[in-house]
Design a protein around this motif. Structure first.
Motif, PDB file in Angstrom:
ATOM      1  N   VAL A 134       0.841  -1.205   0.000  1.00  0.00           N
ATOM      2  CA  VAL A 134       0.000   0.000   0.000  1.00  0.00           C
ATOM      3  C   VAL A 134       0.872   1.249   0.000  1.00  0.00           C
ATOM      4  O   VAL A 134       0.656   2.180  -0.786  1.00  0.00           O
ATOM      5  CB  VAL A 134      -0.956   0.007   1.223  1.00  0.00           C
ATOM      6  N   GLU A 135       1.863   1.258   0.854  1.00  0.00           N
ATOM      7  CA  GLU A 135       2.739   2.435   0.938  1.00  0.00           C
ATOM      8  C   GLU A 135       3.544   2.623  -0.348  1.00  0.00           C
ATOM      9  O   GLU A 135       3.749   3.749  -0.817  1.00  0.00           O
ATOM     10  CB  GLU A 135       3.680   2.316   2.144  1.00  0.00           C
ATOM     11  N   GLU A 136       3.980   1.520  -0.929  1.00  0.00           N
ATOM     12  CA  GLU A 136       4.711   1.593  -2.198  1.00  0.00           C
ATOM     13  C   GLU A 136       3.825   2.186  -3.293  1.00  0.00           C
ATOM     14  O   GLU A 136       4.266   3.034  -4.076  1.00  0.00           O
ATOM     15  CB  GLU A 136       5.172   0.192  -2.613  1.00  0.00           C
ATOM     16  N   MET A 137       2.573   1.759  -3.345  1.00  0.00           N
ATOM     17  CA  MET A 137       1.652   2.273  -4.350  1.00  0.00           C
ATOM     18  C   MET A 137       1.426   3.765  -4.164  1.00  0.00           C
ATOM     19  O   MET A 137       1.351   4.525  -5.137  1.00  0.00           O
ATOM     20  CB  MET A 137       0.321   1.521  -4.290  1.00  0.00           C
ATOM     21  N   LEU A 138       1.319   4.198  -2.937  1.00  0.00           N
ATOM     22  CA  LEU A 138       1.107   5.620  -2.650  1.00  0.00           C
ATOM     23  C   LEU A 138       2.272   6.479  -3.133  1.00  0.00           C
ATOM     24  O   LEU A 138       2.087   7.642  -3.505  1.00  0.00           O
ATOM     25  CB  LEU A 138       0.899   5.831  -1.148  1.00  0.00           C
ATOM     26  N   SER A 139       3.441   5.907  -3.144  1.00  0.00           N
ATOM     27  CA  SER A 139       4.633   6.663  -3.548  1.00  0.00           C
ATOM     28  C   SER A 139       4.816   6.672  -5.065  1.00  0.00           C
ATOM     29  O   SER A 139       5.646   7.440  -5.581  1.00  0.00           O
ATOM     30  CB  SER A 139       5.883   6.087  -2.874  1.00  0.00           C
ATOM     31  N   THR A 140       4.047   5.847  -5.784  1.00  0.00           N
ATOM     32  CA  THR A 140       4.261   5.725  -7.230  1.00  0.00           C
ATOM     33  C   THR A 140       3.032   6.056  -8.070  1.00  0.00           C
ATOM     34  O   THR A 140       3.139   6.161  -9.291  1.00  0.00           O
ATOM     35  CB  THR A 140       4.713   4.300  -7.594  1.00  0.00           C
ATOM     36  N   HIS A 141       1.874   6.241  -7.431  1.00  0.00           N
ATOM     37  CA  HIS A 141       0.643   6.424  -8.208  1.00  0.00           C
ATOM     38  C   HIS A 141      -0.307   7.359  -7.462  1.00  0.00           C
ATOM     39  O   HIS A 141      -0.219   7.491  -6.245  1.00  0.00           O
ATOM     40  CB  HIS A 141      -0.028   5.061  -8.435  1.00  0.00           C
ATOM     41  N   LYS A 142      -1.203   7.972  -8.201  1.00  0.00           N
ATOM     42  CA  LYS A 142      -2.193   8.879  -7.603  1.00  0.00           C
ATOM     43  C   LYS A 142      -3.407   8.091  -7.115  1.00  0.00           C
ATOM     44  O   LYS A 142      -4.036   7.367  -7.879  1.00  0.00           O
ATOM     45  CB  LYS A 142      -2.636   9.918  -8.641  1.00  0.00           C
ATOM     46  N   GLN A 171      -3.085   2.192   8.627  1.00  0.00           N
ATOM     47  CA  GLN A 171      -3.562   2.788   7.382  1.00  0.00           C
ATOM     48  C   GLN A 171      -4.227   4.147   7.602  1.00  0.00           C
ATOM     49  O   GLN A 171      -4.169   5.019   6.742  1.00  0.00           O
ATOM     50  CB  GLN A 171      -4.494   1.817   6.662  1.00  0.00           C
ATOM     51  N   ILE A 172      -4.831   4.342   8.759  1.00  0.00           N
ATOM     52  CA  ILE A 172      -5.336   5.677   9.098  1.00  0.00           C
ATOM     53  C   ILE A 172      -4.169   6.661   9.171  1.00  0.00           C
ATOM     54  O   ILE A 172      -4.229   7.771   8.640  1.00  0.00           O
ATOM     55  CB  ILE A 172      -6.103   5.663  10.441  1.00  0.00           C
ATOM     56  N   GLN A 173      -3.099   6.227   9.809  1.00  0.00           N
ATOM     57  CA  GLN A 173      -1.929   7.100   9.940  1.00  0.00           C
ATOM     58  C   GLN A 173      -1.282   7.361   8.584  1.00  0.00           C
ATOM     59  O   GLN A 173      -0.782   8.465   8.319  1.00  0.00           O
ATOM     60  CB  GLN A 173      -0.938   6.469  10.924  1.00  0.00           C
ATOM     61  N   LEU A 174      -1.351   6.366   7.703  1.00  0.00           N
ATOM     62  CA  LEU A 174      -0.846   6.542   6.340  1.00  0.00           C
ATOM     63  C   LEU A 174      -1.696   7.576   5.589  1.00  0.00           C
ATOM     64  O   LEU A 174      -1.168   8.414   4.853  1.00  0.00           O
ATOM     65  CB  LEU A 174      -0.877   5.197   5.622  1.00  0.00           C
ATOM     66  N   ALA A 175      -3.000   7.489   5.796  1.00  0.00           N
ATOM     67  CA  ALA A 175      -3.909   8.454   5.168  1.00  0.00           C
ATOM     68  C   ALA A 175      -3.603   9.873   5.630  1.00  0.00           C
ATOM     69  O   ALA A 175      -3.597  10.818   4.836  1.00  0.00           O
ATOM     70  CB  ALA A 175      -5.361   8.094   5.491  1.00  0.00           C
ATOM     71  N   LYS A 176      -3.343  10.024   6.903  1.00  0.00           N
ATOM     72  CA  LYS A 176      -2.994  11.345   7.436  1.00  0.00           C
ATOM     73  C   LYS A 176      -1.687  11.840   6.828  1.00  0.00           C
ATOM     74  O   LYS A 176      -1.560  13.016   6.475  1.00  0.00           O
ATOM     75  CB  LYS A 176      -2.872  11.275   8.960  1.00  0.00           C
ATOM     76  N   LYS A 177      -0.727  10.939   6.691  1.00  0.00           N
ATOM     77  CA  LYS A 177       0.575  11.304   6.124  1.00  0.00           C
ATOM     78  C   LYS A 177       0.425  11.842   4.705  1.00  0.00           C
ATOM     79  O   LYS A 177       1.095  12.813   4.331  1.00  0.00           O
ATOM     80  CB  LYS A 177       1.489  10.071   6.131  1.00  0.00           C
ATOM     81  N   TYR A 178      -0.478  11.213   3.940  1.00  0.00           N
ATOM     82  CA  TYR A 178      -0.667  11.613   2.539  1.00  0.00           C
ATOM     83  C   TYR A 178      -1.864  12.547   2.352  1.00  0.00           C
ATOM     84  O   TYR A 178      -2.260  12.836   1.227  1.00  0.00           O
ATOM     85  CB  TYR A 178      -0.825  10.363   1.663  1.00  0.00           C
ATOM     86  N   ASN A 179      -2.447  12.986   3.461  1.00  0.00           N
ATOM     87  CA  ASN A 179      -3.592  13.894   3.427  1.00  0.00           C
ATOM     88  C   ASN A 179      -4.740  13.329   2.590  1.00  0.00           C
ATOM     89  O   ASN A 179      -5.306  14.007   1.725  1.00  0.00           O
ATOM     90  CB  ASN A 179      -3.183  15.269   2.898  1.00  0.00           C
TER      91      ASN A 179
END
Length: 255
Positions: free
Chosen positions: A80-88, A116-124
């Motif tokens: 999930v984190e990898e996808m967030l760093s490479t795709h919208k 994943q909540i914390q990941l959402a916050k990180k990526y707004n």
């Protein structure tokens, strides 16, 4: 009239024979926005392919579904984190806790949900919550993560009036789908007391088809049945329901 389906698994194998037809059918009825929740890494390529085929209509989420939280959940979270760093992506979802089938991985589900909540916050990004037989457990984590940076949708909301108010207090929209049309769905008994500004429409297709299609494969075009039911509950024109709920989805997803 623009209608938004905030939750539809259009990449599902259930649509392999007629996916383009099903999507065009929905578009023809005014559904112009399809938000696509993730399940796990095995579906990522299907989701990316869907977005490539329908770029004007499809908005992807990424995340690990609670029923797919197993021993390898940390590997899935890394994906999930990898996808967030490479795709919208437009949300982290669907995430949450599901104790309907099995309670074996409750601890892992709790860790995955909070992470994943914390990941959402990180990526707004907003979150899209899956909750089944787990309102107390979900609310416990939402309380821990409460804040101005927490927002999203309580997908397939099937709780009580008090639980609806509690979900809203955490800055969550209520995702209303086919259940509102069921005779034993119960949420139709109090939704008139929930301001439409807190509601978005969804199908969860291919699951949870509304009446009169209950028990059959659900489709995004069937969101019209949900729309009509909400218009009846709130005693307002269906065009107004479409407008308000689509604006709500724009507020949540930022697009």
């Amino acid at each position: 009239m623009m209608i938004t389906d905030t939750h539809t698994h259009l990449y599902s194998e259930a649509f392999d024979e007629d996916r383009s037809i099903i999507i065009q059918k929905a578009i023809d009825l005014g559904v112009g926005r399809f938000f696509i929740p993730a399940i796990d890494s095995t579906y990522t390529q299907r989701m990316l392919d869907l977005e490539k085929e329908f770029p004007k209509y499809v908005y992807l989420m990424t995340g690990l579904h609670p029923t797919h939280v197993k021993e390898n959940f940390r590997e899935e979270l890394s994906h999930v984190e990898e996808m967030l760093s490479t795709h919208k992506f437009y949300a982290i979802g669907e995430i949450g806790i599901d104790l309907y089938w099995d309670k074996k991985y409750l601890k892992e589900q709790q860790i995955a949900f909070k992470s994943q909540i914390q990941l959402a916050k990180k990526y707004n990004l907003p979150i899209v919550i899956h909750c089944r037989d787990a309102f107390d457990e979900v609310f416990e984590i939402l309380e821990e993560e409460r804040g101005v940076d927490l927002k999203g949708i309580f997908h397939c909301f099937t709780g009580t009036y008090d639980q609806a108010l509690k979900a809203i207090s955490y800055n969550m929209m209520l995702g209303i789908g086919g259940v509102v049309t069921f005779k034993n769905g119960k949420i139709d008994t109090f939704l008139s007391d929930i301001d439409l500004k807190h509601i978005v429409l969804e199908t969860d297709s291919p699951y949870l088809a509304p009446t009169p299609y209950r028990g059959k494969r659900n489709e995004s075009s069937y969101i019209v049945n949900v729309l009509e039911k909400l218009a009846d509950i709130h005693q307002i024109p269906k065009e107004q329901v479409a407008l308000v709920t689509t604006n709500n989805s724009i507020e949540v997803f930022g697009v």
